[in-house]
Motif scaffolding. Structure first.
Motif, PDB file in Angstrom:
ATOM      1  N   ASP A  89       4.741 -12.674   2.180  1.00  0.00           N
ATOM      2  CA  ASP A  89       5.168 -11.465   1.489  1.00  0.00           C
ATOM      3  C   ASP A  89       4.114 -11.110   0.456  1.00  0.00           C
ATOM      4  O   ASP A  89       3.606 -11.973  -0.241  1.00  0.00           O
TER       5      ASP A  89
ATOM      6  N   MET B 267       3.370  -8.423  -2.724  1.00  0.00           N
ATOM      7  CA  MET B 267       3.912  -7.415  -3.635  1.00  0.00           C
ATOM      8  C   MET B 267       2.768  -6.498  -4.031  1.00  0.00           C
ATOM      9  O   MET B 267       1.796  -6.936  -4.635  1.00  0.00           O
TER      10      MET B 267
ATOM     11  N   ASN C  35       7.229  -4.038  -1.596  1.00  0.00           N
ATOM     12  CA  ASN C  35       6.981  -5.286  -0.885  1.00  0.00           C
ATOM     13  C   ASN C  35       6.468  -4.973   0.508  1.00  0.00           C
ATOM     14  O   ASN C  35       6.983  -4.092   1.188  1.00  0.00           O
TER      15      ASN C  35
END
Length: 173
Positions: free
Chosen positions: A83, A85, A118
């Motif tokens: 992931d 950001m 995200n």
């Protein structure tokens, strides 16, 4: 109805800025690869359920391309994910200033627009273990996602993502 949902999600994923970058070994004869399997110790960075979803999507796509899963494969697939950001740096500035009698003053305020977004980066590697674990093809995708999506929407997301990832496999020389 299921086909309409799939097309909608495919359109959604492709229009939401899914970026896919490819790299491959130019000397590779891609026609020699007909069977595949996944590394048994693969650490995808996805939940166990999402790992099954992306593997189902890859299996379905590779089957349509004439490949089959085998216990003695021509190549192995590795999936990695993380992931990311992305900070939104878009702001609107509001300023006020004035001066008189030889003095100057000013006030400025930055107002953020939107929020952080995200994205998920997924890397799919094709590795020829018979040739000393030689990486011969790689796709890196980055797209936005919703962590709280339903299981059906997650599967549709992975189906659409895999379609886009394999759109240029095998590469044209």
């Amino acid at each position: 109805m299921k086909a309409i949902k799939f097309l909608f999600v495919l359109l959604l994923v492709s229009s939401c800025g899914t970026v896919v970058n490819y790299d491959y070994e130019t000397s590779t004869d891609f026609a020699q690869y007909k069977t595949y399997d996944y590394f048994s110790d693969m650490q995808t960075g996805l939940s166990q359920l999402d790992t099954k979803r992306i593997m189902r999507a890859i299996d379905a796509k590779l089957t349509t391309m004439g490949m089959s899963r085998s216990e003695n494969p021509d190549f192995y697939i590795d999936i990695q994910s993380e992931d990311v950001m992305n900070r939104n740096n878009s702001t609107v500035g509001v300023g006020a200033g004035g001066g008189g009698g030889g003095g100057f003053g000013g006030v400025s305020v930055g107002i953020p627009i939107g929020g952080n977004q995200n994205t998920r980066q997924i890397i799919i590697d094709f590795v020829d273990k018979k040739q000393n674990e030689r990486l011969f093809w790689q796709a890196v995708s980055e797209s936005s996602y919703r962590e709280n999506a339903s299981p059906e929407k997650r599967q549709a997301y992975f189906d659409a993502l895999v379609e886009k990832v394999f759109a240029k496999y095998p590469p044209k020389k």
